[in-house]
Write an enzyme that holds these catalytic residues in place. Structure first.
Site, PDB file in Angstrom:
ATOM      1  N   ASP A   1      31.000  15.065  37.944  1.00 54.55           N
ATOM      2  CA  ASP A   1      30.090  16.196  38.049  1.00 54.55           C
ATOM      3  C   ASP A   1      30.345  17.081  36.814  1.00 54.55           C
ATOM      4  O   ASP A   1      31.382  16.956  36.155  1.00 54.55           O
ATOM      5  CB  ASP A   1      30.409  16.965  39.334  1.00 54.55           C
ATOM      6  CG  ASP A   1      29.681  18.280  39.407  1.00 54.55           C
ATOM      7  OD1 ASP A   1      28.464  18.310  39.183  1.00 54.55           O
ATOM      8  OD2 ASP A   1      30.345  19.309  39.684  1.00 54.55           O
TER       9      ASP A   1
ATOM     10  N   ASP B   1      28.976  20.919  36.327  1.00 50.47           N
ATOM     11  CA  ASP B   1      29.160  22.352  36.575  1.00 50.47           C
ATOM     12  C   ASP B   1      30.281  22.592  37.576  1.00 50.47           C
ATOM     13  O   ASP B   1      30.225  22.097  38.703  1.00 50.47           O
ATOM     14  CB  ASP B   1      27.856  22.966  37.085  1.00 50.47           C
ATOM     15  CG  ASP B   1      26.781  22.888  36.021  1.00 50.47           C
ATOM     16  OD1 ASP B   1      27.040  23.376  34.912  1.00 50.47           O
ATOM     17  OD2 ASP B   1      25.704  22.322  36.289  1.00 50.47           O
TER      18      ASP B   1
HETATM   19  C1  XBP Z   1      24.961  22.277  39.525  1.00 53.09           C
HETATM   20  C2  XBP Z   1      23.768  23.027  39.838  1.00 53.09           C
HETATM   21  C3  XBP Z   1      22.845  23.385  38.766  1.00 53.09           C
HETATM   22  C4  XBP Z   1      23.301  24.482  37.848  1.00 53.09           C
HETATM   23  C5  XBP Z   1      22.134  24.981  37.047  1.00 53.09           C
HETATM   24  O1  XBP Z   1      25.422  21.612  40.704  1.00 53.09           O
HETATM   25  O2  XBP Z   1      23.510  23.330  40.978  1.00 53.09           O
HETATM   26  O3  XBP Z   1      21.674  23.818  39.374  1.00 53.09           O
HETATM   27  O4  XBP Z   1      23.813  25.576  38.603  1.00 53.09           O
HETATM   28  O5  XBP Z   1      21.534  23.965  36.348  1.00 53.09           O
HETATM   29  P1  XBP Z   1      26.398  20.355  40.608  1.00 53.09           P
HETATM   30  P2  XBP Z   1      19.940  23.907  36.107  1.00 53.09           P
HETATM   31  O6  XBP Z   1      27.628  20.815  39.892  1.00 53.09           O
HETATM   32  O7  XBP Z   1      26.714  20.003  42.032  1.00 53.09           O
HETATM   33  O8  XBP Z   1      25.677  19.239  39.899  1.00 53.09           O
HETATM   34  O9  XBP Z   1      19.463  25.330  35.979  1.00 53.09           O
HETATM   35  O10 XBP Z   1      19.770  23.118  34.856  1.00 53.09           O
HETATM   36  O11 XBP Z   1      19.350  23.254  37.322  1.00 53.09           O
HETATM   37 MG    MG Z   2      29.609  21.100  40.560  1.00 49.09          MG
END
Ligand code: XBP
Ligand code: MG
Length: 253
Positions: A8, A10
């Site tokens: 993952d 973020d």
């Molecule tokens: C990541 C997210 C994303 C980011 C924003 O979740 O939820 O929406 O917060 O990115 P994970 P975008 O780590 O579970 O993948 O604005 O590009 O959607």
């Molecule tokens: Mg995440």
């Protein structure tokens, strides 16, 4: 046999949410003359919805029910999101957001050991590219055999779709991989795809339910700054995650 590590982005590769995505959303709102402001606690709540466009729609529905929605609301959300991506990628290019402890070390070691690397994230592909280029290495994107990101699957985490897409691209079975996640939504997605998952928590996610994770850690750890293991299976254990330790966890040792 363990063949691939799927990451993952973020919250897992870097703490991008609080100081990256959140201010980028706020900058986009200001740019469009909206009085929306996502502070740190509110953003923590909004993170329950994955995907930036989905999160903005949820915010309006839940928190601004009286805000007069224009007829072209979906177009506005798409425009806001493009602006937000522009602000976010510029922030990464300007100063970068550092990778979390142990991430670069583990990626380098896994590559050297011949493990396949992949990304499975709900964030926009441009955001992944910017983070890998500016925070990992100039050729960081090339370290990964697959980058599964954003809207390539309609159902975002906790749906397993993004992981299933990555597995299909790699031609691998779920039990040949380990996933790395920071959130309950992420863990549920990987589990639903049948992939055993190591969780590294952060301030937004440490109270989430991580039942069924292979291990729950403060972070991946470094020799000079070890992780602490938080799950009942190995509570209190310290160390750093390297390929040898991953293989032992994978084998059930
Ligand atoms: C990541 C997210 C994303 C980011 C924003 O979740 O939820 O929406 O917060 O990115 P994970 P975008 O780590 O579970 O993948 O604005 O590009 O959607
Ligand atoms: Mg995440």
């Amino acid at each position: 046999m363990l063949k691939a590590l799927l990451f993952d982005v973020d919250g897992t590769l870097a703490d991008t949410e609080r100081d990256g995505h959140r201010p980028a959303f706020n900058a986009a709102f200001r740019e469009f003359g909206l009085d929306w402001e996502w502070d740190v606690p509110l953003y923590g709540e909004l993170l329950a919805v994955t995907g930036g466009k989905e999160r903005m729609r949820h915010y309006v529905e839940r928190h601004r029910p009286d805000w007069p929605r224009p007829a072209d609301f979906d177009d506005l959300v798409a425009e806001l999101h493009r602006a937000k991506t522009r602000h976010y990628t510029r922030m990464l290019a300007e100063g970068g957001i550092p990778l979390r402890p142990g991430v670069k070390r583990l990626l380098e070691e896994a590559r050297a050991a011949g493990l396949i690397l992949g990304v499975a994230t709900t964030t926009t592909p441009d955001n992944v590219t910017a983070l890998l280029r500016h925070s990992l290495a100039e050729d960081g994107e090339q370290w990964f055999a697959v980058i599964a990101a954003g809207d390539i699957v309609p159902a975002k985490k906790p749906a397993p779709d993004i992981y299933l897409w990555a597995l299909e691209r790699l031609g691998l079975a779920p039990d040949e991989c380990l996933a790395f996640e920071d959130s309950e939504n992420g863990l549920r997605a990987a589990q639903a795809a049948g992939i055993r998952t190591v969780v590294t928590v952060n301030d937004y996610t440490r109270t989430h339910d991580f039942t069924g994770a292979l291990a729950v850690l403060t972070d991946l750890g470094e020799p000079h700054a070890p992780y602490t293991r938080l799950d009942a299976g190995g509570s209190g254990e310290t160390g750093w995650v390297d390929v040898k330790r991953l293989r032992a966890w994978y084998a059930g040792a």
